[in-house]
Design a protein around this motif. Structure first.
Motif, short mmCIF file in Angstrom:
data_model
loop_
_atom_site.label_atom_id
_atom_site.label_comp_id
_atom_site.label_asym_id
_atom_site.label_seq_id
_atom_site.Cartn_x
_atom_site.Cartn_y
_atom_site.Cartn_z
N PRO A 1 -0.43 -26.07 -37.63
CA PRO A 1 0.33 -27.35 -37.17
C PRO A 1 1.07 -26.94 -35.95
O PRO A 1 1.49 -25.80 -35.57
N GLY A 2 0.86 -28.10 -35.16
CA GLY A 2 1.74 -28.11 -33.81
C GLY A 2 3.07 -28.57 -34.03
O GLY A 2 3.35 -29.83 -34.47
N ALA B 1 -1.87 -28.71 -23.33
CA ALA B 1 -3.24 -28.80 -23.15
C ALA B 1 -3.73 -28.11 -21.98
O ALA B 1 -3.26 -28.55 -20.82
N GLU B 2 -4.89 -27.15 -21.98
CA GLU B 2 -5.11 -26.57 -20.78
C GLU B 2 -6.81 -26.59 -20.87
O GLU B 2 -7.39 -26.26 -21.72
N PHE B 3 -7.26 -26.94 -19.67
CA PHE B 3 -8.54 -26.72 -19.38
C PHE B 3 -8.95 -26.41 -17.68
O PHE B 3 -8.08 -26.71 -17.06
N VAL C 1 -5.14 -26.08 -26.80
CA VAL C 1 -3.82 -26.50 -26.93
C VAL C 1 -3.08 -25.57 -27.63
O VAL C 1 -3.21 -24.98 -28.68
N LYS C 2 -2.01 -25.41 -26.97
CA LYS C 2 -0.87 -24.42 -27.33
C LYS C 2 0.63 -24.90 -27.43
O LYS C 2 0.76 -25.75 -26.88
N ASP C 3 1.35 -23.98 -28.36
CA ASP C 3 2.66 -24.29 -28.53
C ASP C 3 3.60 -24.01 -27.63
O ASP C 3 3.23 -22.97 -26.64
N HIS C 4 4.85 -23.84 -27.84
CA HIS C 4 5.85 -23.54 -26.82
C HIS C 4 5.96 -22.31 -26.90
O HIS C 4 6.54 -21.45 -26.00
N LYS C 5 5.43 -21.28 -27.83
CA LYS C 5 5.29 -19.88 -27.83
C LYS C 5 4.05 -19.31 -27.31
O LYS C 5 3.79 -17.96 -27.09
N GLY C 6 3.22 -20.29 -26.79
CA GLY C 6 2.03 -19.94 -26.08
C GLY C 6 0.80 -19.74 -27.23
O GLY C 6 -0.44 -18.94 -27.00
N GLU C 7 0.92 -19.86 -28.47
CA GLU C 7 0.14 -19.59 -29.66
C GLU C 7 -0.72 -20.92 -29.58
O GLU C 7 -0.48 -22.10 -29.75
N LEU C 8 -1.97 -20.36 -30.08
CA LEU C 8 -3.21 -21.50 -30.20
C LEU C 8 -2.86 -22.40 -31.36
O LEU C 8 -2.71 -21.91 -32.32
N VAL C 9 -3.02 -23.73 -31.08
CA VAL C 9 -2.72 -24.81 -32.11
C VAL C 9 -4.17 -25.28 -32.50
O VAL C 9 -4.32 -25.77 -33.62
#
Length: 86
Positions: free
Chosen positions: A22-23, A29-31, A59-67
Protein backbone atom coordinates in the motif's frame (compact mmCIF):
# COMPACT_ATOMS: atom_id res chain seq x y z
CA UNK A 1 9.34 15.24 -24.05
CA UNK A 2 8.68 18.87 -24.86
CA UNK A 3 9.98 18.21 -28.37
CA UNK A 4 7.06 15.89 -29.03
CA UNK A 5 4.47 18.50 -28.04
CA UNK A 6 4.02 20.17 -31.43
CA UNK A 7 5.38 17.44 -33.68
CA UNK A 8 3.85 14.19 -32.43
CA UNK A 9 0.71 12.63 -31.06
CA UNK A 10 1.63 10.91 -27.79
CA UNK A 11 -0.76 9.20 -25.39
CA UNK A 12 -1.11 6.16 -23.15
CA UNK A 13 -2.25 3.12 -25.11
CA UNK A 14 -2.05 0.42 -22.43
CA UNK A 15 -0.70 -0.30 -19.01
CA UNK A 16 -0.56 -2.81 -16.21
CA UNK A 17 0.23 -2.34 -12.55
CA UNK A 18 1.88 -4.75 -10.14
CA UNK A 19 1.08 -3.49 -6.63
CA UNK A 20 3.85 -4.31 -4.16
CA UNK A 21 2.49 -2.72 -0.98
CA UNK A 22 0.00 0.00 0.00
CA UNK A 23 1.16 3.50 -0.82
CA UNK A 24 0.72 6.06 1.94
CA UNK A 25 1.44 9.77 1.73
CA UNK A 26 3.37 11.30 -1.15
CA UNK A 27 4.30 8.89 -3.96
CA UNK A 28 6.75 9.46 -6.80
CA UNK A 29 6.67 7.76 -10.21
CA UNK A 30 10.00 7.42 -12.04
CA UNK A 31 10.87 6.36 -15.56
CA UNK A 32 13.82 7.06 -17.82
CA UNK A 33 13.74 8.24 -21.40
CA UNK A 34 17.29 7.59 -22.52
CA UNK A 35 18.88 9.14 -25.60
CA UNK A 36 18.92 5.65 -27.17
CA UNK A 37 15.18 5.16 -26.50
CA UNK A 38 14.40 8.61 -27.90
CA UNK A 39 16.47 7.91 -31.03
CA UNK A 40 14.63 4.60 -31.45
CA UNK A 41 11.23 6.33 -31.23
CA UNK A 42 12.24 9.02 -33.70
CA UNK A 43 13.60 6.46 -36.17
CA UNK A 44 10.49 4.27 -35.91
CA UNK A 45 8.14 7.21 -36.58
CA UNK A 46 10.15 9.16 -39.16
CA UNK A 47 8.02 7.99 -42.09
CA UNK A 48 4.73 8.60 -40.27
CA UNK A 49 4.38 5.11 -38.83
CA UNK A 50 2.74 4.45 -35.48
CA UNK A 51 5.05 3.26 -32.73
CA UNK A 52 4.26 1.68 -29.36
CA UNK A 53 7.27 2.08 -27.05
CA UNK A 54 7.10 0.46 -23.62
CA UNK A 55 8.33 1.93 -20.36
CA UNK A 56 8.79 0.52 -16.88
CA UNK A 57 7.65 2.97 -14.22
CA UNK A 58 8.62 2.57 -10.57
CA UNK A 59 6.35 4.10 -7.94
CA UNK A 60 8.05 4.79 -4.60
CA UNK A 61 6.91 6.21 -1.28
CA UNK A 62 8.52 9.04 0.69
CA UNK A 63 11.06 6.57 2.13
CA UNK A 64 12.13 5.47 -1.36
CA UNK A 65 10.52 2.06 -0.94
CA UNK A 66 8.91 0.43 -3.97
CA UNK A 67 5.10 0.58 -3.89
CA UNK A 68 4.22 -0.48 -7.45
CA UNK A 69 5.69 -1.36 -10.83
CA UNK A 70 3.88 -0.10 -13.90
CA UNK A 71 4.31 -1.25 -17.50
CA UNK A 72 3.23 1.56 -19.84
CA UNK A 73 2.74 1.36 -23.57
CA UNK A 74 2.54 4.66 -25.41
CA UNK A 75 1.11 5.49 -28.82
CA UNK A 76 3.50 7.76 -30.72
CA UNK A 77 2.99 9.09 -34.24
CA UNK A 78 4.29 12.11 -36.06
CA UNK A 79 1.55 14.68 -36.79
CA UNK A 80 0.37 14.53 -40.39
CA UNK A 81 1.51 18.07 -41.18
CA UNK A 82 5.01 17.22 -39.86
CA UNK A 83 5.55 13.91 -41.66
CA UNK A 84 8.61 13.92 -43.85
CA UNK A 85 9.90 17.22 -42.41
CA UNK A 86 12.04 15.94 -39.53
Amino acid sequence: MGYFKNHYYVWDKAGSINYIKPGKGKLVAEFNLTEAKLASILAATRQGDKHFPEFDVLVKDHKGELVAEIKRTLYVRQRKERRGTL
